[in-house]
Design a protein around this motif. Structure first.
Motif, PDB file in Angstrom:
ATOM      1  N   MET A  32       0.823  -1.202   0.000  1.00  0.00           N
ATOM      2  CA  MET A  32       0.000   0.000   0.000  1.00  0.00           C
ATOM      3  C   MET A  32       0.860   1.256   0.000  1.00  0.00           C
ATOM      4  O   MET A  32       1.923   1.287   0.615  1.00  0.00           O
ATOM      5  CB  MET A  32      -0.917   0.020   1.232  1.00  0.00           C
ATOM      6  CG  MET A  32      -1.821  -1.179   1.382  1.00  0.00           C
ATOM      7  SD  MET A  32      -2.804  -1.126   2.908  1.00  0.00           S
ATOM      8  CE  MET A  32      -3.939   0.218   2.537  1.00  0.00           C
ATOM      9  N   THR A  33       0.370   2.286  -0.682  1.00  0.00           N
ATOM     10  CA  THR A  33       0.992   3.598  -0.564  1.00  0.00           C
ATOM     11  C   THR A  33       0.535   4.254   0.738  1.00  0.00           C
ATOM     12  O   THR A  33      -0.435   3.811   1.371  1.00  0.00           O
ATOM     13  CB  THR A  33       0.603   4.498  -1.746  1.00  0.00           C
ATOM     14  OG1 THR A  33      -0.805   4.771  -1.684  1.00  0.00           O
ATOM     15  CG2 THR A  33       0.930   3.834  -3.084  1.00  0.00           C
ATOM     16  N   ASP A  34       1.213   5.338   1.092  1.00  0.00           N
ATOM     17  CA  ASP A  34       0.790   6.079   2.290  1.00  0.00           C
ATOM     18  C   ASP A  34      -0.636   6.581   2.122  1.00  0.00           C
ATOM     19  O   ASP A  34      -1.453   6.529   3.055  1.00  0.00           O
ATOM     20  CB  ASP A  34       1.731   7.265   2.531  1.00  0.00           C
ATOM     21  CG  ASP A  34       3.079   6.835   3.077  1.00  0.00           C
ATOM     22  OD1 ASP A  34       3.176   5.696   3.583  1.00  0.00           O
ATOM     23  OD2 ASP A  34       4.035   7.635   2.990  1.00  0.00           O
ATOM     24  N   GLY A  35      -0.953   7.088   0.919  1.00  0.00           N
ATOM     25  CA  GLY A  35      -2.288   7.601   0.681  1.00  0.00           C
ATOM     26  C   GLY A  35      -3.358   6.552   0.809  1.00  0.00           C
ATOM     27  O   GLY A  35      -4.456   6.820   1.332  1.00  0.00           O
ATOM     28  N   GLY A  94       9.483   6.570 -13.926  1.00  0.00           N
ATOM     29  CA  GLY A  94      10.502   5.727 -13.316  1.00  0.00           C
ATOM     30  C   GLY A  94      10.931   6.134 -11.932  1.00  0.00           C
ATOM     31  O   GLY A  94      12.053   5.824 -11.505  1.00  0.00           O
ATOM     32  N   LEU A  95      10.069   6.825 -11.194  1.00  0.00           N
ATOM     33  CA  LEU A  95      10.424   7.206  -9.832  1.00  0.00           C
ATOM     34  C   LEU A  95      10.366   5.989  -8.907  1.00  0.00           C
ATOM     35  O   LEU A  95       9.625   5.029  -9.151  1.00  0.00           O
ATOM     36  CB  LEU A  95       9.476   8.293  -9.321  1.00  0.00           C
ATOM     37  CG  LEU A  95       9.464   9.608 -10.113  1.00  0.00           C
ATOM     38  CD1 LEU A  95       8.566  10.627  -9.414  1.00  0.00           C
ATOM     39  CD2 LEU A  95      10.870  10.168 -10.293  1.00  0.00           C
ATOM     40  N   ALA A  96      11.131   6.057  -7.851  1.00  0.00           N
ATOM     41  CA  ALA A  96      11.148   4.983  -6.848  1.00  0.00           C
ATOM     42  C   ALA A  96      11.209   5.638  -5.477  1.00  0.00           C
ATOM     43  O   ALA A  96      12.140   5.428  -4.701  1.00  0.00           O
ATOM     44  CB  ALA A  96      12.330   4.044  -7.076  1.00  0.00           C
ATOM     45  N   ASP A  97      10.189   6.457  -5.186  1.00  0.00           N
ATOM     46  CA  ASP A  97      10.199   7.254  -3.960  1.00  0.00           C
ATOM     47  C   ASP A  97       9.335   6.682  -2.853  1.00  0.00           C
ATOM     48  O   ASP A  97       9.141   7.313  -1.821  1.00  0.00           O
ATOM     49  CB  ASP A  97       9.793   8.697  -4.263  1.00  0.00           C
ATOM     50  CG  ASP A  97       8.428   8.792  -4.949  1.00  0.00           C
ATOM     51  OD1 ASP A  97       7.864   7.735  -5.285  1.00  0.00           O
ATOM     52  OD2 ASP A  97       7.954   9.922  -5.153  1.00  0.00           O
ATOM     53  N   ASP A  98       8.762   5.494  -3.066  1.00  0.00           N
ATOM     54  CA  ASP A  98       8.047   4.790  -1.995  1.00  0.00           C
ATOM     55  C   ASP A  98       8.092   3.304  -2.317  1.00  0.00           C
ATOM     56  O   ASP A  98       8.703   2.879  -3.318  1.00  0.00           O
ATOM     57  CB  ASP A  98       6.615   5.310  -1.832  1.00  0.00           C
ATOM     58  CG  ASP A  98       5.712   4.982  -3.017  1.00  0.00           C
ATOM     59  OD1 ASP A  98       6.202   4.406  -4.023  1.00  0.00           O
ATOM     60  OD2 ASP A  98       4.507   5.293  -2.946  1.00  0.00           O
ATOM     61  N   LEU A  99       7.469   2.497  -1.478  1.00  0.00           N
ATOM     62  CA  LEU A  99       7.554   1.053  -1.657  1.00  0.00           C
ATOM     63  C   LEU A  99       6.917   0.603  -2.965  1.00  0.00           C
ATOM     64  O   LEU A  99       7.503  -0.190  -3.715  1.00  0.00           O
ATOM     65  CB  LEU A  99       6.876   0.344  -0.478  1.00  0.00           C
ATOM     66  CG  LEU A  99       6.826  -1.195  -0.576  1.00  0.00           C
ATOM     67  CD1 LEU A  99       8.224  -1.785  -0.585  1.00  0.00           C
ATOM     68  CD2 LEU A  99       5.991  -1.783   0.560  1.00  0.00           C
ATOM     69  N   VAL A 100       5.715   1.114  -3.279  1.00  0.00           N
ATOM     70  CA  VAL A 100       4.999   0.641  -4.465  1.00  0.00           C
ATOM     71  C   VAL A 100       5.772   0.964  -5.740  1.00  0.00           C
ATOM     72  O   VAL A 100       5.950   0.091  -6.605  1.00  0.00           O
ATOM     73  CB  VAL A 100       3.576   1.237  -4.505  1.00  0.00           C
ATOM     74  CG1 VAL A 100       2.943   1.049  -5.883  1.00  0.00           C
ATOM     75  CG2 VAL A 100       2.706   0.583  -3.440  1.00  0.00           C
TER      76      VAL A 100
END
Length: 399
Positions: A32-35, A94-100
């Motif tokens: 899950m994302t934070d949101g 291509g961001l990788a700024d959270d788990l998902v």
């Protein structure tokens, strides 16, 4: 399957999606994302999936062994639902700024995104360009649907309904597969649930079978390419997609329906139903009154459907029974195997805290004349898929 839940109001539908995916035979791990956690709690997904939910890259215990990389390797398919405009943009670039987003960047498994957002956000050129980038990289985009939205507007942007998502995923998986599914071209008959034997218009003799195991078997058999007939006792469960359902109430009705179904050329019969052993010899036309301190009912044996299917000619190539026991599992199961002349018996213990009858999980000990194996405790759709994989292998070797 890795289900990544984005932060939109449609996240509540992802809870239903977990169950639908399991019914289709998938093992589901949720991230899950934070949101997303502002809309649905992780505990909901953990209860449904039977697995701890992953929510952050900063989980010290999971990340001690680079857990996000292991999870990315574990996934055989990734589904992002709901995929918000923000999440789609981050995936596209291509961001990788959270788990998902990190999981999606680190996996080599096929990815499907299921958009859900305001219709104007969906139609915005930036979103359409991001979706185009994803499609160009081979990411499947499922939906969105048209309809009314939580914001009060109407138009494209609704999350596809969970059954439609599962169907689209199954179609895509079949289209990309060189080998036919394990049960392709087979006709499978499954019986599920209890039977109710009427005492009078109000009362009946029954048992605690929920039918969930049989329904999971029917769904998994269809997902494996079989034509499936499900003979169901009185249960309140949705019909698995693509399955032909026949509803019955009594043991006599179940016998008639099963014999008709297997008589139409069944390759495999799985008797997962908990059929009553006895029924009143004569049901009362009117409600019985409390006229005396005791009441005596005369009961007679019901038809032995499993034995009749196994011993009829012609018979299905493989006949499989279930044995629900409270003790001496192996002894009773092997006795049933030989007494009824079936090919396999799937035995399970019932009567505990999370009873296989009424619970969401099960564990099976499967016996056949020359051997046995165990299927470890797992959600019933997972157990169903593992059992059917064994049966498909045995069916291939059957004369």
């Amino acid at each position: 399957m890795l289900l990544c839940v984005g932060g939109g109001i449609a996240a509540y539908k992802s809870a239903d999606l977990v169950r639908r995916l399991q019914e289709a035979g998938a093992e589901v791990q949720v991230a899950m994302t934070d949101g997303a956690q502002h809309f649905v709690g992780a505990a909901t997904f953990q209860a449904l999936s039977g697995r701890p939910v992953r929510t952050t890259l900063w989980d010290a215990q999971a990340e001690a062994a680079m857990g996000h990389i292991e999870l990315a390797r574990w996934a055989t398919r990734v589904v992002v639902a709901p995929a918000t405009a923000d999440l789609i943009a981050r995936l596209a670039h291509g961001l990788a700024d959270d788990l998902v987003t990190t999981l999606c960047l680190a996996t080599v498994a096929p990815i499907a995104v299921v958009p859900a957002m305001n219709n104007r956000m969906w139609l915005h050129p930036a979103t359409q360009a991001n979706v185009g980038l994803l499609r160009g990289r081979g990411v499947a985009v499922l939906g969105p649907d048209d309809g009314s939205q939580a914001c009060g507007e109407f138009g494209p942007g609704r999350l596809m309904e969970p059954p439609a998502i599962v169907a689209a995923l199954a179609q895509a998986a079949t289209a990309g597969r060189d080998d036919p599914p394990l049960l392709s071209g087979r006709r499978v008959v499954v019986s599920a649930g209890p039977t109710y034997e009427d005492i009078d218009p109000v009362r009946y003799l029954g048992n605690r079978s929920s039918g969930k195991m049989g329904f999971a078997l029917a769904a998994a058999a269809h997902a494996m390419g079989a034509e499936v007939v499900l003979v169901a006792g009185p249960v309140q469960l949705p019909t698995p997609a693509g399955v032909t359902r026949v509803d019955v109430r009594s043991a006599a009705q179940m016998r008639a329906a099963v014999l008709e179904a297997v008589g139409e050329g069944a390759d495999l019969y799985v008797g997962a139903a908990a059929v009553a052993d006895y029924a009143p010899t004569q049901g009362a036309d009117h409600k019985l009154k409390k006229s005396s301190p005791t009441l005596t009912l005369e009961l007679a044996r019901t038809p032995d459907i499993l034995a009749e299917v196994a011993q009829r000619a012609p018979r299905p190539r493989l006949v499989v029974g279930f044995a629900a026991e409270t003790h001496d599992l192996a002894a009773y199961a092997r006795g049933k195997l030989y007494a009824k002349q079936v090919d396999l018996i799937a035995a399970n213990l019932v009567g505990g805290g999370d009873s296989a009858f009424e619970g969401e999980h099960n564990a099976l000990h499967v016996f056949w004349p020359e051997g046995e194996t165990e299927i470890a405790r797992a959600p019933k759709p997972v157990v169903a898929r593992r059992l059917l994989a064994l049966l498909a292998e045995r069916l291939g070797a059957a004369p």
